[in-house]
Design a protein around this motif. Structure first.
Motif, PDB file in Angstrom:
ATOM      1  N   HIS A  85       0.826  -1.207   0.000  1.00 34.54           N
ATOM      2  CA  HIS A  85       0.000   0.000   0.000  1.00 34.54           C
ATOM      3  C   HIS A  85       0.860   1.256   0.000  1.00 34.54           C
ATOM      4  O   HIS A  85       0.547   2.241  -0.694  1.00 34.54           O
ATOM      5  CB  HIS A  85      -0.906   0.019   1.226  1.00 34.54           C
ATOM      6  CG  HIS A  85      -2.094  -0.862   1.114  1.00 34.54           C
ATOM      7  ND1 HIS A  85      -3.139  -0.599   0.257  1.00 34.54           N
ATOM      8  CD2 HIS A  85      -2.419  -2.011   1.741  1.00 34.54           C
ATOM      9  CE1 HIS A  85      -4.054  -1.548   0.366  1.00 34.54           C
ATOM     10  NE2 HIS A  85      -3.639  -2.415   1.261  1.00 34.54           N
ATOM     11  N   LEU A  86       1.913   1.234   0.771  1.00 33.90           N
ATOM     12  CA  LEU A  86       2.791   2.399   0.854  1.00 33.90           C
ATOM     13  C   LEU A  86       3.422   2.704  -0.502  1.00 33.90           C
ATOM     14  O   LEU A  86       3.429   3.858  -0.959  1.00 33.90           O
ATOM     15  CB  LEU A  86       3.875   2.153   1.900  1.00 33.90           C
ATOM     16  CG  LEU A  86       4.907   3.263   2.103  1.00 33.90           C
ATOM     17  CD1 LEU A  86       4.245   4.517   2.670  1.00 33.90           C
ATOM     18  CD2 LEU A  86       6.031   2.799   3.035  1.00 33.90           C
TER      19      LEU A  86
ATOM     20  N   TRP B 251       2.364   1.713  -3.486  1.00 34.71           N
ATOM     21  CA  TRP B 251       1.291   2.056  -4.437  1.00 34.71           C
ATOM     22  C   TRP B 251       0.980   3.544  -4.358  1.00 34.71           C
ATOM     23  O   TRP B 251       0.935   4.248  -5.373  1.00 34.71           O
ATOM     24  CB  TRP B 251       0.075   1.212  -4.088  1.00 34.71           C
ATOM     25  CG  TRP B 251      -1.179   1.429  -4.874  1.00 34.71           C
ATOM     26  CD1 TRP B 251      -2.080   2.441  -4.735  1.00 34.71           C
ATOM     27  CD2 TRP B 251      -1.720   0.580  -5.905  1.00 34.71           C
ATOM     28  NE1 TRP B 251      -3.141   2.281  -5.592  1.00 34.71           N
ATOM     29  CE2 TRP B 251      -2.945   1.156  -6.314  1.00 34.71           C
ATOM     30  CE3 TRP B 251      -1.293  -0.605  -6.498  1.00 34.71           C
ATOM     31  CZ2 TRP B 251      -3.741   0.564  -7.307  1.00 34.71           C
ATOM     32  CZ3 TRP B 251      -2.086  -1.184  -7.478  1.00 34.71           C
ATOM     33  CH2 TRP B 251      -3.295  -0.598  -7.880  1.00 34.71           C
ATOM     34  N   HIS B 252       0.782   4.043  -3.133  1.00 34.64           N
ATOM     35  CA  HIS B 252       0.419   5.451  -2.957  1.00 34.64           C
ATOM     36  C   HIS B 252       1.620   6.381  -3.088  1.00 34.64           C
ATOM     37  O   HIS B 252       1.459   7.540  -3.493  1.00 34.64           O
ATOM     38  CB  HIS B 252      -0.273   5.641  -1.609  1.00 34.64           C
ATOM     39  CG  HIS B 252      -1.664   5.094  -1.583  1.00 34.64           C
ATOM     40  ND1 HIS B 252      -1.945   3.758  -1.359  1.00 34.64           N
ATOM     41  CD2 HIS B 252      -2.871   5.693  -1.795  1.00 34.64           C
ATOM     42  CE1 HIS B 252      -3.247   3.559  -1.420  1.00 34.64           C
ATOM     43  NE2 HIS B 252      -3.828   4.704  -1.682  1.00 34.64           N
ATOM     44  N   TRP B 253       2.805   5.913  -2.753  1.00 34.61           N
ATOM     45  CA  TRP B 253       4.020   6.712  -2.979  1.00 34.61           C
ATOM     46  C   TRP B 253       4.146   7.037  -4.457  1.00 34.61           C
ATOM     47  O   TRP B 253       4.428   8.174  -4.841  1.00 34.61           O
ATOM     48  CB  TRP B 253       5.239   5.947  -2.483  1.00 34.61           C
ATOM     49  CG  TRP B 253       6.521   6.738  -2.525  1.00 34.61           C
ATOM     50  CD1 TRP B 253       6.645   8.108  -2.487  1.00 34.61           C
ATOM     51  CD2 TRP B 253       7.846   6.217  -2.615  1.00 34.61           C
ATOM     52  NE1 TRP B 253       7.979   8.471  -2.536  1.00 34.61           N
ATOM     53  CE2 TRP B 253       8.740   7.327  -2.617  1.00 34.61           C
ATOM     54  CE3 TRP B 253       8.378   4.933  -2.678  1.00 34.61           C
ATOM     55  CZ2 TRP B 253      10.122   7.169  -2.688  1.00 34.61           C
ATOM     56  CZ3 TRP B 253       9.756   4.769  -2.739  1.00 34.61           C
ATOM     57  CH2 TRP B 253      10.613   5.885  -2.747  1.00 34.61           C
TER      58      TRP B 253
ATOM     59  N   PHE C  96       1.329   9.667  -5.407  1.00 34.83           N
ATOM     60  CA  PHE C  96       1.605  11.012  -4.914  1.00 34.83           C
ATOM     61  C   PHE C  96       2.799  11.625  -5.640  1.00 34.83           C
ATOM     62  O   PHE C  96       2.786  12.822  -5.972  1.00 34.83           O
ATOM     63  CB  PHE C  96       1.855  10.992  -3.404  1.00 34.83           C
ATOM     64  CG  PHE C  96       0.602  10.975  -2.583  1.00 34.83           C
ATOM     65  CD1 PHE C  96      -0.240  12.078  -2.542  1.00 34.83           C
ATOM     66  CD2 PHE C  96       0.245   9.853  -1.847  1.00 34.83           C
ATOM     67  CE1 PHE C  96      -1.410  12.070  -1.799  1.00 34.83           C
ATOM     68  CE2 PHE C  96      -0.918   9.831  -1.099  1.00 34.83           C
ATOM     69  CZ  PHE C  96      -1.743  10.939  -1.072  1.00 34.83           C
TER      70      PHE C  96
ATOM     71  N   ALA D  21       6.268  12.921  -1.234  1.00 35.59           N
ATOM     72  CA  ALA D  21       5.301  11.905  -1.651  1.00 35.59           C
ATOM     73  C   ALA D  21       5.311  10.715  -0.692  1.00 35.59           C
ATOM     74  O   ALA D  21       4.260  10.164  -0.357  1.00 35.59           O
ATOM     75  CB  ALA D  21       5.611  11.446  -3.073  1.00 35.59           C
TER      76      ALA D  21
ATOM     77  N   ALA E 189       2.207   9.417   1.672  1.00 29.88           N
ATOM     78  CA  ALA E 189       1.704   8.049   1.538  1.00 29.88           C
ATOM     79  C   ALA E 189       1.760   7.273   2.846  1.00 29.88           C
ATOM     80  O   ALA E 189       1.138   6.203   2.953  1.00 29.88           O
ATOM     81  CB  ALA E 189       2.506   7.300   0.471  1.00 29.88           C
ATOM     82  N   THR E 190       2.472   7.775   3.832  1.00 29.76           N
ATOM     83  CA  THR E 190       2.673   7.028   5.074  1.00 29.76           C
ATOM     84  C   THR E 190       1.389   6.656   5.805  1.00 29.76           C
ATOM     85  O   THR E 190       1.276   5.535   6.323  1.00 29.76           O
ATOM     86  CB  THR E 190       3.607   7.820   6.009  1.00 29.76           C
ATOM     87  OG1 THR E 190       4.876   8.008   5.359  1.00 29.76           O
ATOM     88  CG2 THR E 190       3.818   7.076   7.321  1.00 29.76           C
TER      89      THR E 190
ATOM     90  N   ARG F 227      -7.062  -1.994   2.362  1.00 28.55           N
ATOM     91  CA  ARG F 227      -6.546  -0.649   2.588  1.00 28.55           C
ATOM     92  C   ARG F 227      -7.025  -0.065   3.912  1.00 28.55           C
ATOM     93  O   ARG F 227      -6.295   0.676   4.557  1.00 28.55           O
ATOM     94  CB  ARG F 227      -6.971   0.272   1.445  1.00 28.55           C
ATOM     95  CG  ARG F 227      -6.452   1.694   1.591  1.00 28.55           C
ATOM     96  CD  ARG F 227      -6.897   2.550   0.419  1.00 28.55           C
ATOM     97  NE  ARG F 227      -6.464   1.957  -0.822  1.00 28.55           N
ATOM     98  CZ  ARG F 227      -7.154   2.034  -1.960  1.00 28.55           C
ATOM     99  NH1 ARG F 227      -8.322   2.641  -1.979  1.00 28.55           N
ATOM    100  NH2 ARG F 227      -6.696   1.492  -3.059  1.00 28.55           N
TER     101      ARG F 227
ATOM    102  N   HIS G 238      -5.579  10.063   5.668  1.00 32.68           N
ATOM    103  CA  HIS G 238      -5.282   9.423   4.386  1.00 32.68           C
ATOM    104  C   HIS G 238      -6.307   9.809   3.322  1.00 32.68           C
ATOM    105  O   HIS G 238      -5.950  10.135   2.187  1.00 32.68           O
ATOM    106  CB  HIS G 238      -5.257   7.908   4.563  1.00 32.68           C
ATOM    107  CG  HIS G 238      -5.284   7.149   3.279  1.00 32.68           C
ATOM    108  ND1 HIS G 238      -4.259   7.202   2.356  1.00 32.68           N
ATOM    109  CD2 HIS G 238      -6.235   6.325   2.736  1.00 32.68           C
ATOM    110  CE1 HIS G 238      -4.556   6.449   1.306  1.00 32.68           C
ATOM    111  NE2 HIS G 238      -5.750   5.920   1.514  1.00 32.68           N
TER     112      HIS G 238
ATOM    113  N   CYS H 237      -5.680  11.866  -0.204  1.00 35.76           N
ATOM    114  CA  CYS H 237      -6.069  11.319  -1.508  1.00 35.76           C
ATOM    115  C   CYS H 237      -6.989  12.274  -2.261  1.00 35.76           C
ATOM    116  O   CYS H 237      -6.847  12.465  -3.475  1.00 35.76           O
ATOM    117  CB  CYS H 237      -6.754   9.965  -1.319  1.00 35.76           C
ATOM    118  SG  CYS H 237      -5.635   8.618  -0.888  1.00 35.76           S
TER     119      CYS H 237
END
Length: 333
Positions: free
Chosen positions: A147-148, A150-152, A155, A188, A192-193, A211, A224, A228
């Protein structure tokens, strides 16, 4: 995880054996043999307290998205990953063989970083596809790391597109652009953290990486979600308004910028879906039978549209720059 297999509950609940009546909230119905597509999309938590008896005498209200998703998603992700690999490879070859054709707004420095971010995102797709088809078997720690990352990636790409749209800082690789690159990627990662703290694994019945394993109103999830929404909705709106309001940005608009903005165009619908999902889960909007039956499809398709950025984005960047080069447009860097 983003798109994984879980238990059908909350909004995405019933298969052919589950019914919903207007007197019941869709958010509290579950079936032991169903798949939670909201958990698949990473937006729901699994809570045994939500198990209730179903009203089989009520008018049926079915949600058939769960089995459809589990059949279609692995193949979709595999094809998207393959197409992304080809697109990113072609983009990197173009960056290496024809360095002179890259200029603002698609400078070589900026495009190389976008390729890295897109590559990171695409590299996670096989892992997600296996998690959907076979269940998550890598533990909670790797679930949160997935997940980290993916979102890193998301962002970082959003910040890169935003900074490249309103600045010429990426025109050359100098101390200024190096400092900016460090700030973008570090920022980023920081943004994402929170998702690493909200994600987790549940057994439902197979082990699943989701998630949101915390309450919908927990501070870390709200943080979070807010980040987003800023990425998918607020940032593109601010950039668009700035482009229209600032003469320098308006005069400097080129098709190449539009190629970068494809990232936002593909993810904006998912941002809207996340906002509506929160309103439904927090009971700020009253679910209806129609919502129960169709919202999973809307949210799933919107995230699928966003996932396509990893194969469409590199192709659009390469096509825009090659067309610009053939037209003889000079770099403004």
């Amino acid at each position: 995880m983003p798109w994984d297999a879980g238990t059908c509950g909350r909004l995405g609940t019933s298969l052919s054996d589950a019914h919903w009546s207007p007197s019941q909230s869709p958010s509290i119905l579950e079936s032991e043999n169903a798949l939670d597509l909201q958990d698949i999309l990473g937006n729901l938590s699994y809570d045994d307290s939500n198990m209730t008896s179903l009203d089989y005498d009520a008018a049926p209200c079915h949600n058939q998205y769960c089995p459809l998703f589990q059949r279609v998603a692995p193949a979709f992700l595999a094809i998207t990953c393959a197409a992304a690999t080809l697109g990113i490879g072609a983009l990197l070859v173009a960056l290496a063989k024809w360095p002179h054709i890259w200029g603002w707004p698609q400078s070589r420095v900026l495009v190389a970083q976008l390729a890295v971010g897109t590559g990171l995102f695409a590299a996670l797709l096989p892992l997600v596809a296996v998690g959907i088809g076979q269940g998550w078997r890598l533990g909670t720690g790797l679930c949160r790391v997935t997940h980290l990352l993916w979102h890193w990636s998301l962002f970082a790409q959003g910040l890169l597109v935003g900074s490249g749209s309103c600045s010429t800082a990426w025109c050359r690789w100098d101390p200024r652009s190096r400092r900016l690159a460090v700030a973008v990627w570090a920022g980023a990662l920081l943004l994402a953290t929170p998702v690493a703290l909200t994600s987790g694994t549940v057994a439902a019945p197979e082990m699943t990486c989701i998630r949101r394993s915390v309450d919908i109103r927990s501070p870390v999830y709200l943080l979070h979600l807010a980040l987003c929404l800023c990425l998918f909705l607020l940032l593109p709106v601010v950039l668009l308004m700035a482009t229209l309001a600032v003469p320098r940005l308006r005069a400097g608009w080129e098709p190449g910028i539009g190629a970068s903005w494809l990232f936002f165009g593909l993810w904006v619908p998912y941002g809207v879906g996340l906002a509506v999902d929160f309103l439904l889960q927090a009971r700020l909007l009253q679910p209806t039978c129609g919502t129960f039956e169709h919202f999973d499809y809307v949210l799933g398709l919107s995230e699928g549209l966003g996932v396509l950025h990893c194969c469409l984005g590199p192709a659009a960047l390469l096509a825009a720059q090659l067309c610009r080069h053939r037209a003889g447009t000079r770099s403004s860097c």
